[in-house]
Each structure stands twice: as structure tokens, then as C-alpha cells.
Write an enzyme that holds these catalytic residues in place. Structure first.
Site, PDB file in Angstrom:
ATOM      1  N   GLY A 184       0.829  -1.217   0.000  1.00 25.66           N
ATOM      2  CA  GLY A 184       0.000   0.000   0.000  1.00 25.66           C
ATOM      3  C   GLY A 184       0.856   1.257   0.000  1.00 25.66           C
ATOM      4  O   GLY A 184       0.566   2.232  -0.706  1.00 25.66           O
ATOM      5  N   GLU A 201      -7.223  -0.017   0.853  1.00 19.32           N
ATOM      6  CA  GLU A 201      -7.951  -0.966   1.711  1.00 19.32           C
ATOM      7  C   GLU A 201      -6.917  -1.961   2.224  1.00 19.32           C
ATOM      8  O   GLU A 201      -6.542  -2.901   1.518  1.00 19.32           O
ATOM      9  CB  GLU A 201      -9.029  -1.691   0.888  1.00 19.32           C
ATOM     10  CG  GLU A 201     -10.171  -0.807   0.440  1.00 19.32           C
ATOM     11  CD  GLU A 201     -11.178  -0.515   1.544  1.00 19.32           C
ATOM     12  OE1 GLU A 201     -11.165  -1.224   2.569  1.00 19.32           O
ATOM     13  OE2 GLU A 201     -11.963   0.431   1.383  1.00 19.32           O
ATOM     14  N   CYS A 235      -9.410 -10.222   5.847  1.00 18.41           N
ATOM     15  CA  CYS A 235      -8.846  -8.996   6.431  1.00 18.41           C
ATOM     16  C   CYS A 235      -9.585  -8.591   7.695  1.00 18.41           C
ATOM     17  O   CYS A 235      -9.019  -7.989   8.595  1.00 18.41           O
ATOM     18  CB  CYS A 235      -8.894  -7.869   5.415  1.00 18.41           C
ATOM     19  SG  CYS A 235     -10.553  -7.585   4.777  1.00 18.41           S
TER      20      CYS A 235
END
Ligand code: NAD
Length: 451
Positions: A184, A201, A235
Site C-alpha cells: 500500500g 484498503e 482482512c
């Protein structure tokens, strides 16, 4: 080609958006068996799990978008102060243009197509890059989707890290990334080069608190279900449990019972228990198991990529299990004496995607809400906060930023544009120089009196 399509304006029309969403729904219906087979080949997901967490969720998201799209697209009129009259003003949400969606492997269909639903609803063209770690599902997305959707506006690029990097070299109008915190950061750096807005996310360690007054039987069943769904590769799964010390033994027993009820005495034989995605993650989980104290489970099989539903007791905060997201079917349990202790422990780490609490005490619920931060909070259950299409889903701090699902997704993939429409007359001299003392005095009185 996608940019040319966007510039032609086709994708802005309500009709085009609806047609694409309906076509995506047809893809999910007509290819359901093929999708289920691919998910089974990648993760050994059962057809029921694939239906519940992938295709059915997506179809619900499409229905929700179709129902509300017209109202989401409506411009918002605003009042124009007298001093700027005669005029009309509104703001509306416009598509970004060509967006990039990078998906992760654990829900390999949902994590590519749920953002796509939002992107299409908002009138964008999209490039989708599924995860190479789930190659069967990636192949279905790449080979079958183009038979349903507008090929001039949506394309799928398969590949891994190199293909991902190459895509990020291009200029997109929005980037939507799902995956690890580490990658990310790289995606965000790449986006900064083109000043491209983005959503991240990400993952993290989602804690679950089981307080003194919790209904242990129900808590145990729900925790076991949420933790071992997709073999812990979720997640939002509870990463670890913080349990009031007076209830730990009872909870251990109830969770062991729930594992046997759901997956039988040998979960390896259960058709409903998935496998670890690859050798790398299997070895990582095997290393995490070293030196731990088992409450139940602990078996692994490298050939079968199997890790049993495992509950670990006596875990210390400095244990390797507690240093990063587990992302597998290992559930460490730690006891606490006072709720403040548990909350202080959660606050020491990065903000998680979700916090879970089992307690029916309103004051306890309020304390957890006020003294913690996370993308979401779910009381007396787990995961379902992400299943409700009208609740924004996203992270906070360490678990990312931005949100999607339902209206939140539409807003994420569209930018706000303000429009003021002024009449040409009257056109008094007052606003134009030269100003002089009298004009300024008059302007001051006008502005302070009329606005
Ligand atoms: P992954 O390895 O599948 O990577 C995600 C995507 O990034 C893949 O498409 C991959 O090809 C691409 N990628 C990898 N390196 C890249 C690079 N240098 N440049 C561009 N693209 C690159 O998945 P992962 O990262 O192992 O995903 C697991 C993580 O994702 C976990 O932390 C999990 O919690 C998180 N996750 C978050 C959500 C959420 O909704 N917040 C959902 C699922 C998973």
C-alpha cells in the site's frame, strides 16, 4: 482506448451505467459454476462459502446500486446568497475518468468486482488487476468478463508485481488498492508521482474483546465462524481475542466445541474448511506456531496446504504472533482483568480495520466506542458490518483510508463538482475598480448587511 471512451462521454449516461451493472450481474449468474470451481482450485472454498462471501455479496451490491443510482446522481441544489443573485447553484458527483483497481487474493473475485461496481455506478472506465496469487479466479475474470462488459471501457490485466508496477507507471485518474500495508505504501508513492487520488484498503490486527458479561456460547460460535471462514484469510477476521480472565476457560471449551460442531473431529476432512493460499503463507504460519501453547488444533500439512483451526492460550504481547497480522487460522487468546487494560493494549497498535466486542452492557459498549479507533466496530457479532450495503466499508490509519460499498463506493469513485450559473444582468459597476473610499464603504455595508 479507455481514455478515448471516457472522453466521448458514453460512460456518464445513466443508461450505460445500468446496462453495465446488469451485465455484471448476468456474468455472476451465468458463470457461477465456473467461478465456484476457480475459488475451490485457488483456496478450496466450498460452494456455499463462495456463494455467501463472493457472488451473492456482489449481486446484492449490484441490486443496491441499481436501486439508488438515479438518486445518487441527482445534483444537489444550494441556496445562493442575495448578494450573488440572480443565480442558481448546485453541485454534483462526476466520474473521475479511467480508474485502476488492484485486488488481493483472499476474496479474489469480490475484491476486484465490488470496487468495479462502484466505479461503473459512478460512470468510470476501469482497468482491473486481479491478484496473481489466486490464478484460477484471475483467469476467469480475465477471460469471461469481457464477454459481458463494454470492452471499450473495462479491461482486465493479469499479472503480478511487475505488471502491477508497470500499471502504476501510467497515469490513472483514481487508484483503488486492496492488499498489505507494505505494498500500500508503494502504491501511494507511485500515485503521488501523478498526483492521483487513491483509496487504500489494507489489513491489520483486528481485536475481539469478550467481556465479563458476554454470552459465551454465542460468542464462541460466532468467533469460530468468523475466524475460520476462508481458513482465517480474511482482512476482517478477529486476529486475536482479549477475554475477561473470569471467562477464559469457559470460552476455550465453547470454542473447541464449536470447531467440532462446524468442521467435525478432523477438520481436514470437512468440505467446508478451506486451504492456505500458497507454500509461502503456509510456512509463515508454521513458523508462527513454533513454541506456542495449544488449546486445540495445531496440525499442518504442507502437501495439502492445510492448517487446522487452532486456538492458542497463554500468548504474551511480545510473542511473534502479536507482531503482525496473522492472516491464517491461528487464534491467540490473551486474558485481561480490567477493560481499560484491553483498550490500552489495542491503542498501542496501529488502528485496525475492525474492532469486535461481546458485551450486552451499554456502558461497556460506549467505553469501547469512545476509547478506541478503527475502520468499523461490530458489537456482539463479527464481519457483518461489511455485508451491509448501506454501511461504508474501509480502514482508518494503519488499515488504510477511503471507503466503498453502496453510496460510499459511488462517492469514492466520483469527484464533487460545483456549478454556479449567474445571470448576465444586472451588471453594476460596484464590483469593478476603481474602488475609492465611497465605493468601499458602500460595499462593506452591503456585504455585512446582506450575506
Ligand atoms: P497480494 O499479494 O494479492 O497483493 C495485492 C495486489 O497488489 C496484487 O494484485 C498484487 O499483484 C499487487 N502488487 C504486489 N506488489 C505490487 C507492487 N509492488 N506494485 C503494484 N502492485 C503490486 O495480497 P496481499 O498484499 O498479500 O494481501 C493480503 C493483505 O490484504 C492482508 O494484509 C489483508 O488484511 C489485506 N486485505 C485488506 C482488505 C480490505 O478490504 N481492507 C481485503 C482483503 C485483504
Amino acid at each position: 482506448m479507455l481514455r478515448a471512451t471516457f472522453q466521448q462521454g458514453t460512460t456518464r449516461d445513466l443508461k450505460w451505467r445500468r446496462t453495465q451493472l446488469l451485465a455484471l450481474d448476468t456474468f455472476l449468474v451465468e458463470c457461477e459454476a465456473e467461478i465456484a470451481r476457480a475459488l475451490h482450485d485457488d483456496l478450496r472454498k466450498s460452494p456455499a462459502e463462495s456463494f455467501l462471501t463472493e457472488t451473492n455479496f456482489l449481486r446484492g451490491e449490484i441490486r443496491f446500486a441499481l436501486r439508488h443510482l438515479k438518486s445518487w446522481m441527482k445534483p444537489h441544489r444550494v441556496l445562493v446568497p442575495l448578494i450573488y443573485q440572480p443565480a442558481k447553484a448546485h453541485y454534483s458527483r462526476e466520474p473521475y475518468g479511467v480508474v485502476l483497481i488492484i485486488g488481493a487474493w483472499n476474496y479474489p473475485l469480490q475484491l476486484c468486482l465490488a470496487p468495479l461496481i462502484s466505479a461503473l455506478a459512478a460512470g468510470n472506465c476501469a482497468v482491473i488487476k486481479p491478484s496473481e496469487q489466486a490464478p484460477h479466479t484471475s483467469a476467469v475474470i480475465a477471460t469471461r468478463l469481457k464477454d459481458y462488459l463494454d470492452r471499450s471501457a473495462i479491461c482486465v490485466i493479469e499479472g503480478g508485481v511487475e505488471e502491477g508496477k508497470a500499471l502504476l507507471e501510467q497515469r490513472f485518474d483514481y487508484i483503488f488498492y486492496t492488499g498489505s500495508q507494505e505494498i500500500g505504501q508503494k502504491v501511494m508513492l507511485a500515485a503521488a508521482r501523478h498526483l492521483t487520488p487513491l483509496t487504500l484498503e489494507l489489513g491489520g490486527k483486528c481485536p475481539c474483546i469478550v467481556d465479563e458479561d458476554a454470552d459465551i456460547k454465542i460468542a464462541a460460535r460466532r468467533i469460530v465462524w468468523a475466524k475460520f471462514l476462508n481458513a482465517g484469510q480474511t482482512c476482517l477476521a478477529p486476529d486475536y481475542l482479549l477475554v475477561h480472565e473470569k471467562r477464559t476457560d469457559e470460552l476455550f471449551l465453547s470454542m473447541q466445541q464449536a470447531i467440532t460442531d462446524f468442521y467435525g473431529a478432523d477438520p481436514r476432512q470437512s468440505p467446508d474448511y478451506p486451504r492456505i493460499i500458497n507454500e509461502h503463507h503456509l510456512q509463515r504460519l508454521q513458523m508462527l506456531l513454533e513454541g506456542t501453547t495449544l488449546s486445540c488444533g495445531g496440525d499442518t500439512d504442507s502437501v495439502d496446504r492445510y492448517v487446522a483451526p487452532t486456538i492458542l492460550r497463554g500468548v504474551r504481547p511480545e510473542s511473534p504472533l502479536m507482531q503482525s497480522e496473522i492472516f491464517g487460522p491461528l487464534l491467540p487468546v490473551m486474558a485481561y482483568r480490567e477493560l481499560d487494560e484491553a483498550l490500552a493494549f489495542i491503542r498501542q497498535g496501529k488502528e485496525p480495520l475492525a474492532i469486535y466486542l461481546f458485551s450486552s452492557d451499554r456502558q461497556v459498549q460506549e467505553r469501547v466506542l469512545r476509547h478506541s479507533r478503527s475502520g468499523g466496530l461490530c458489537i456482539n457479532d463479527l464481519l457483518f458490518q461489511a455485508a451491509i450495503h448501506s454501511l461504508p466499508f474501509g480502514g482508518f490509519g494503519g488499515s488504510g483510508f477511503g471507503a466503498y460499498h453502496g453510496r460510499a463506493g459511488f462517492e469514492t469513485f466520483s469527484c464533487q463538482r460545483s456549478v454556479l450559473h449567474r445571470a448576465l444582468h444586472p451588471d453594476p459597476d460596484l464590483r469593478y475598480p476603481p474602488y475609492g473610499i465611497r465605493k468601499i464603504g458602500f460595499l462593506r455595508r452591503l456585504v455585512s448587511g446582506v450575506t
